[in-house]
Design a protein around this motif. Structure first.
Motif, PDB file in Angstrom:
ATOM      1  N   SER A  88      15.854  -2.419 -10.634  1.00 47.06           N
ATOM      2  CA  SER A  88      14.963  -3.425 -11.201  1.00 47.06           C
ATOM      3  C   SER A  88      13.585  -2.844 -11.452  1.00 47.06           C
ATOM      4  N   ASP A  91       7.988  -6.341  -9.326  1.00 48.10           N
ATOM      5  CA  ASP A  91       8.014  -6.428  -7.864  1.00 48.10           C
ATOM      6  C   ASP A  91       9.284  -7.131  -7.380  1.00 48.10           C
ATOM      7  N   ASP A  92       9.561  -6.945  -6.105  1.00 44.20           N
ATOM      8  CA  ASP A  92      10.813  -7.447  -5.534  1.00 44.20           C
ATOM      9  C   ASP A  92      10.930  -8.962  -5.668  1.00 44.20           C
ATOM     10  N   LYS A  93       9.835  -9.664  -5.453  1.00 46.68           N
ATOM     11  CA  LYS A  93       9.860 -11.121  -5.530  1.00 46.68           C
ATOM     12  C   LYS A  93      10.214 -11.588  -6.938  1.00 46.68           C
ATOM     13  N   MET A  96      13.953 -10.995  -7.564  1.00 48.09           N
ATOM     14  CA  MET A  96      14.737 -12.030  -6.891  1.00 48.09           C
ATOM     15  C   MET A  96      14.663 -13.359  -7.638  1.00 48.09           C
ATOM     16  N   ASN A 117      16.922  -8.530   0.897  1.00 40.15           N
ATOM     17  CA  ASN A 117      16.060  -7.558   0.234  1.00 40.15           C
ATOM     18  C   ASN A 117      15.190  -6.820   1.246  1.00 40.15           C
ATOM     19  N   SER A 122      14.240   0.919   0.487  1.00 43.23           N
ATOM     20  CA  SER A 122      13.174   0.752  -0.498  1.00 43.23           C
ATOM     21  C   SER A 122      13.493   1.519  -1.774  1.00 43.23           C
ATOM     22  N   ARG A 123      12.984   0.993  -2.901  1.00 41.47           N
ATOM     23  CA  ARG A 123      13.160   1.705  -4.168  1.00 41.47           C
ATOM     24  C   ARG A 123      12.339   2.986  -4.221  1.00 41.47           C
ATOM     25  N   TYR A 154       9.165   1.976 -11.228  1.00 43.39           N
ATOM     26  CA  TYR A 154       9.798   0.681 -10.978  1.00 43.39           C
ATOM     27  C   TYR A 154       8.814  -0.438 -10.649  1.00 43.39           C
ATOM     28  N   GLU A 155       7.557  -0.087 -10.332  1.00 44.38           N
ATOM     29  CA  GLU A 155       6.621  -1.120  -9.871  1.00 44.38           C
ATOM     30  C   GLU A 155       6.285  -2.140 -10.945  1.00 44.38           C
TER      31      GLU A 155
END
Length: 275
Positions: A88, A91-93, A96, A117, A122-123, A154-155
């Motif tokens: 992805s 950010d992770d949020k 999701m 998650n 971690s990515r 990825y960020e």
């Protein structure tokens, strides 16, 4: 703001993809592109369900399939093989949230996803980045060195059409732009019947399973010679009901004409609807 969108790119020719999807009872719009076939689901579909469909196509056609999901905050890509391995951007949020939008998750499901998650690697891990770059490169038919710099960035959200253009899949990028422009919205059928049924009756089914388990456990205590069989009746009944409903839905779709459930469309011009 872009609502969460999803499509599947398959390297197989359109007639092969269409035959597989019709056999398994999926409703979608198909677009024939130079690099294969693009599948735009007509029903609301979670990322996990889309991955299952993509795997069926991969297994039957022996060609690559990749799932793309995105909104204006994040983008996810899942190359599908024996096991799907996703990546992805954003950010992770936000990632999701894309998954939650597609599946129409409730609060409990979102909380469980956040917990999952938190415990995943971690990515930032170099080995995870290398594995992701390799899987994406293999599925898209490009050199790994072309993919790795993007995986490492990825960020921040990477627009799917930009990634596809960079990987030599400009034909698929054109479909992404058409989806974002709403040119396929006229084909959308709304919620998937299974998702809608689960939304309406999931709580009641869960209660029934729990009560069945309690009753089964009580019976097992009172009549120990029966063993653990009664305890399993509740969960087994719930699984049986869901499976019967799922098979019935697929059977109904399979009986419909293929041109009705899996229409093939040409990409429209900027001033036309995809319908």
């Amino acid at each position: 703001m872009i609502n969460a969108r999803l499509l599947i790119w398959c390297a197989a020719p359109i007639h092969e993809v269409r035959a597989v999807l019709h056999r398994y009872g999926m409703r979608s719009v198909l677009v024939e592109v130079e690099s294969g076939t693009v599948v735009v689901p007509r029903d609301q579909m979670s990322l996990s369900v889309a991955t299952q469909w993509a795997y069926k196509v991969t297994r039957k056609t022996h060609k690559a399939a990749v799932v793309f999901a995105w909104d204006d905050q994040a983008m996810l890509i899942l190359p599908v093989a024996a096991v799907a391995f996703g990546w992805s951007w954003g950010d992770d949020k936000a990632a999701m949230n894309v998954m939650a939008q597609l599946a129409d998750h409730g609060r409990a499901r979102k909380a469980s996803m956040a917990l999952l998650n938190a415990v995943l690697p971690s990515r930032q891990a170099p080995d995870k980045q290398a594995r992701a770059a390799k899987r994406i490169a293999e599925a898209m038919g490009v050199d790994e060195a072309t993919v790795r710099p993007r995986v490492q960035q990825y960020e921040h959200r990477l627009p799917p059409e930009q990634l596809l253009d960079e990987l030599g899949k400009g034909d698929v990028a054109t479909v992404v732009r058409a989806v974002d422009a709403g040119q396929f919205d006229g084909w959308r059928a709304g919620r998937n019947k299974v998702i809608e049924w689960k939304r309406r009756y999931n709580s009641a089914l869960l209660i029934a399973v729990v009560l069945g388990g309690i009753v089964g456990f009580t019976v097992a205590l009172m009549l120990p010679f029966l063993g653990v069989g009664p305890i399993l009746l509740g969960p087994a009944f719930g699984i049986l009901v869901l499976n019967i409903f799922w098979q019935w839905t697929r059977y109904r779709i399979r009986r419909l004409p293929i041109d009705e459930v899996l229409p093939i469309v040409q990409l429209p011009s900027d001033n036309q609807s995809a319908r």
